[in-house]
Motif scaffolding. Structure first.
Motif, PDB file in Angstrom:
ATOM      1  N   LEU A 138       0.848  -1.185   0.000  1.00 51.43           N
ATOM      2  CA  LEU A 138       0.000   0.000   0.000  1.00 51.43           C
ATOM      3  C   LEU A 138       0.886   1.237   0.000  1.00 51.43           C
ATOM      4  CD1 LEU A 138      -2.809   1.338   0.279  1.00 51.43           C
ATOM      5  CD2 LEU A 138      -2.550   1.129   2.755  1.00 51.43           C
ATOM      6  N   THR A 139       0.688   2.129  -0.970  1.00 49.95           N
ATOM      7  CA  THR A 139       1.431   3.374  -1.051  1.00 49.95           C
ATOM      8  C   THR A 139       0.455   4.536  -0.973  1.00 49.95           C
ATOM      9  OG1 THR A 139       3.136   2.363  -2.442  1.00 49.95           O
ATOM     10  CG2 THR A 139       3.017   4.761  -2.431  1.00 49.95           C
ATOM     11  N   ALA A 140       0.659   5.421  -0.005  1.00 52.47           N
ATOM     12  CA  ALA A 140      -0.205   6.587   0.162  1.00 52.47           C
ATOM     13  C   ALA A 140       0.685   7.789   0.452  1.00 52.47           C
ATOM     14  CB  ALA A 140      -1.205   6.356   1.287  1.00 52.47           C
ATOM     15  N   SER A 141       0.745   8.746  -0.463  1.00 46.97           N
ATOM     16  CA  SER A 141       1.660   9.875  -0.317  1.00 46.97           C
ATOM     17  C   SER A 141       1.251  10.826   0.807  1.00 46.97           C
ATOM     18  CB  SER A 141       1.749  10.644  -1.640  1.00 46.97           C
ATOM     19  OG  SER A 141       0.469  11.118  -2.033  1.00 46.97           O
ATOM     20  N   ALA A 142      -0.046  10.872   1.145  1.00 43.79           N
ATOM     21  CA  ALA A 142      -0.507  11.796   2.183  1.00 43.79           C
ATOM     22  C   ALA A 142      -0.746  11.124   3.528  1.00 43.79           C
ATOM     23  CB  ALA A 142      -1.798  12.488   1.726  1.00 43.79           C
ATOM     24  N   GLY A 143      -0.795   9.798   3.570  1.00 40.76           N
ATOM     25  CA  GLY A 143      -1.023   9.102   4.830  1.00 40.76           C
ATOM     26  C   GLY A 143      -2.171   8.118   4.731  1.00 40.76           C
ATOM     27  N   VAL A 144      -2.317   7.341   5.779  1.00 41.76           N
ATOM     28  CA  VAL A 144      -3.386   6.347   5.860  1.00 41.76           C
ATOM     29  C   VAL A 144      -4.155   6.561   7.157  1.00 41.76           C
ATOM     30  CG1 VAL A 144      -3.950   3.901   5.992  1.00 41.76           C
ATOM     31  CG2 VAL A 144      -2.080   4.664   4.518  1.00 41.76           C
ATOM     32  N   ASP A 145      -5.453   6.719   7.053  1.00 43.94           N
ATOM     33  CA  ASP A 145      -6.306   6.879   8.225  1.00 43.94           C
ATOM     34  C   ASP A 145      -7.168   5.628   8.385  1.00 43.94           C
ATOM     35  OD1 ASP A 145      -5.393   9.475   8.751  1.00 43.94           O
ATOM     36  OD2 ASP A 145      -6.820  10.332   7.330  1.00 43.94           O
ATOM     37  N   VAL A 146      -7.210   5.096   9.591  1.00 42.99           N
ATOM     38  CA  VAL A 146      -8.040   3.938   9.890  1.00 42.99           C
ATOM     39  C   VAL A 146      -9.006   4.323  11.002  1.00 42.99           C
ATOM     40  CG1 VAL A 146      -8.092   1.557  10.673  1.00 42.99           C
ATOM     41  CG2 VAL A 146      -6.201   2.339   9.223  1.00 42.99           C
ATOM     42  N   ASP A 147     -10.288   4.294  10.718  1.00 41.53           N
ATOM     43  CA  ASP A 147     -11.315   4.597  11.705  1.00 41.53           C
ATOM     44  C   ASP A 147     -11.945   3.276  12.117  1.00 41.53           C
ATOM     45  OD1 ASP A 147     -13.319   5.519  13.294  1.00 41.53           O
ATOM     46  OD2 ASP A 147     -14.345   6.696  11.745  1.00 41.53           O
ATOM     47  N   ALA A 148     -11.429   2.688  13.169  1.00 42.36           N
ATOM     48  CA  ALA A 148     -11.900   1.371  13.609  1.00 42.36           C
ATOM     49  C   ALA A 148     -11.682   1.262  15.119  1.00 42.36           C
ATOM     50  CB  ALA A 148     -11.148   0.264  12.886  1.00 42.36           C
ATOM     51  N   PRO A 149     -12.585   0.591  15.824  1.00 41.78           N
ATOM     52  CA  PRO A 149     -12.407   0.439  17.275  1.00 41.78           C
ATOM     53  C   PRO A 149     -11.209  -0.434  17.631  1.00 41.78           C
ATOM     54  CG  PRO A 149     -14.276  -0.848  16.511  1.00 41.78           C
ATOM     55  CD  PRO A 149     -13.852  -0.007  15.360  1.00 41.78           C
ATOM     56  N   VAL A 150     -10.851  -1.367  16.749  1.00 42.26           N
ATOM     57  CA  VAL A 150      -9.729  -2.262  17.018  1.00 42.26           C
ATOM     58  C   VAL A 150      -8.983  -2.512  15.711  1.00 42.26           C
ATOM     59  CG1 VAL A 150      -9.031  -4.562  17.771  1.00 42.26           C
ATOM     60  CG2 VAL A 150     -10.909  -3.411  18.937  1.00 42.26           C
ATOM     61  N   LEU A 151      -7.662  -2.465  15.774  1.00 43.16           N
ATOM     62  CA  LEU A 151      -6.821  -2.841  14.654  1.00 43.16           C
ATOM     63  C   LEU A 151      -6.025  -4.056  15.102  1.00 43.16           C
ATOM     64  CD1 LEU A 151      -5.796  -2.210  11.803  1.00 43.16           C
ATOM     65  CD2 LEU A 151      -4.040  -0.756  12.829  1.00 43.16           C
ATOM     66  N   ALA A 152      -6.355  -5.217  14.594  1.00 44.21           N
ATOM     67  CA  ALA A 152      -5.777  -6.459  15.082  1.00 44.21           C
ATOM     68  C   ALA A 152      -4.895  -7.101  14.030  1.00 44.21           C
ATOM     69  CB  ALA A 152      -6.890  -7.429  15.489  1.00 44.21           C
ATOM     70  N   THR A 153      -3.833  -7.755  14.490  1.00 48.49           N
ATOM     71  CA  THR A 153      -2.957  -8.525  13.616  1.00 48.49           C
ATOM     72  C   THR A 153      -2.465  -9.756  14.361  1.00 48.49           C
ATOM     73  OG1 THR A 153      -0.864  -8.490  12.403  1.00 48.49           O
ATOM     74  CG2 THR A 153      -1.008  -7.086  14.332  1.00 48.49           C
ATOM     75  N   THR A 154      -2.264 -10.846  13.639  1.00 46.26           N
ATOM     76  CA  THR A 154      -1.773 -12.063  14.278  1.00 46.26           C
ATOM     77  C   THR A 154      -0.249 -12.050  14.407  1.00 46.26           C
ATOM     78  OG1 THR A 154      -1.672 -13.178  12.137  1.00 46.26           O
ATOM     79  CG2 THR A 154      -3.707 -13.422  13.412  1.00 46.26           C
ATOM     80  N   GLY A 155       0.404 -11.132  13.719  1.00 45.00           N
ATOM     81  CA  GLY A 155       1.864 -11.044  13.782  1.00 45.00           C
ATOM     82  C   GLY A 155       2.310  -9.738  14.390  1.00 45.00           C
ATOM     83  N   ASP A 156       3.565  -9.374  14.146  1.00 40.23           N
ATOM     84  CA  ASP A 156       4.148  -8.161  14.708  1.00 40.23           C
ATOM     85  C   ASP A 156       3.793  -6.956  13.847  1.00 40.23           C
ATOM     86  OD1 ASP A 156       5.546  -6.627  16.465  1.00 40.23           O
ATOM     87  OD2 ASP A 156       7.489  -7.599  16.143  1.00 40.23           O
ATOM     88  N   VAL A 157       4.054  -5.751  14.374  1.00 44.79           N
ATOM     89  CA  VAL A 157       3.848  -4.495  13.660  1.00 44.79           C
ATOM     90  C   VAL A 157       5.179  -3.749  13.646  1.00 44.79           C
ATOM     91  CG1 VAL A 157       2.619  -2.308  13.597  1.00 44.79           C
ATOM     92  CG2 VAL A 157       1.434  -4.368  14.354  1.00 44.79           C
ATOM     93  N   THR A 158       5.634  -3.349  12.462  1.00 46.58           N
ATOM     94  CA  THR A 158       6.902  -2.640  12.347  1.00 46.58           C
ATOM     95  C   THR A 158       6.682  -1.253  11.774  1.00 46.58           C
ATOM     96  OG1 THR A 158       7.335  -3.492  10.130  1.00 46.58           O
ATOM     97  CG2 THR A 158       8.139  -4.810  11.982  1.00 46.58           C
ATOM     98  N   ASP A 159       7.653  -0.369  11.989  1.00 42.04           N
ATOM     99  CA  ASP A 159       7.590   0.963  11.410  1.00 42.04           C
ATOM    100  C   ASP A 159       8.986   1.370  10.936  1.00 42.04           C
ATOM    101  OD1 ASP A 159       8.956   1.492  13.727  1.00 42.04           O
ATOM    102  OD2 ASP A 159       7.617   3.053  14.437  1.00 42.04           O
ATOM    103  N   ARG A 160       9.065   2.533  10.318  1.00 42.59           N
ATOM    104  CA  ARG A 160      10.316   3.085   9.809  1.00 42.59           C
ATOM    105  C   ARG A 160      11.077   2.078   8.951  1.00 42.59           C
ATOM    106  NH1 ARG A 160      11.276   7.946  12.152  1.00 42.59           N
ATOM    107  NH2 ARG A 160      10.089   8.409  14.046  1.00 42.59           N
ATOM    108  N   GLY A 161      10.362   1.465   8.034  1.00 45.02           N
ATOM    109  CA  GLY A 161      11.001   0.543   7.127  1.00 45.02           C
ATOM    110  C   GLY A 161      11.498  -0.722   7.774  1.00 45.02           C
TER     111      GLY A 161
END
Length: 198
Positions: A138-161
């Motif tokens: 997913l590529t978004a030049s202005a950002g990504v907004d998620v409006d949800a009560p819960v954001l769930a994942t079965t794995g890890d979450v990484t940032d900054r590449g």
């Protein structure tokens, strides 16, 4: 080669060549009796365009029996045609297997190698959305907004590449110590949830 005037007004033939470079698709057709008819106009329904392959079959009508004014009123290619699965269903398809099927039960089925959408705004309203893919980019030049009560994942979450992850944060918060007046405190007795040692 001009077609003789004593032939039937309706004839069946095979497409030799198709050209869609003008304002109307034009066909060259070989009729069953071997006659070659050039400049056969192919009228399609409004909003639909296609270019048949050489070898496809067609039905040709001669306007007022004129040998120099022929129109194709039907084109079919049984080599690649897909059969309707049930009465009332229809499909759009190509010779290499791409297809869009409108099936009973309000089901639209798309099969292809690459699915492209180009638009100014892409609006999807659905009760449920499911993706089953090996990878999603997913590529978004202005950002990504998620409006949800819960954001769930079965794995890890990484940032900054991929430089840091949520698990890295858990490990740091739950395992760090403090240098205090020459001594070092023990690890926290309350660890961050999900750290694996709570």
């Amino acid at each position: 080669m001009e077609v003789s005037r004593d032939m039937s007004r309706i004839a069946k033939g095979k497409i030799l060549r198709a050209d869609d470079g003008g304002r109307c698709a034009m066909l060259q057709v070989e009729l069953l009796d071997g006659e070659i008819v050039d400049n056969v106009e192919w009228f399609l329904s409004y909003g639909v365009t296609a270019l048949p392959l050489a070898g496809a079959e067609c039905v040709v009508a001669f306007i007022e029996d004129a040998s120099d004014h022929a129109v194709a009123i039907a084109v079919e290619d049984r080599r690649y045609r897909i059969a309707a699965k049930a009465p009332g269903e229809l499909a759009i398809y190509t010779q290499d297997g791409a297809r869009i099927e409108l099936l009973n039960g309000r089901l639209v089925s798309v099969e292809c190698d690459t699915y492209q959408v180009r638009c100014a705004t892409y609006d999807v309203q659905a009760d449920n959305v499911a993706f089953d893919a090996e990878a999603i980019a997913l590529t978004a030049s202005a950002g990504v907004d998620v409006d949800a009560p819960v954001l769930a994942t079965t794995g890890d979450v990484t940032d900054r590449g991929g430089q840091a992850s949520l698990q890295d944060l858990r490990d740091y918060v739950s395992g760090h110590t403090h240098a205090e007046t020459g001594t070092e405190t023990r690890a926290p007795s309350q660890v961050m949830k999900g750290a694996g040692n709570e």
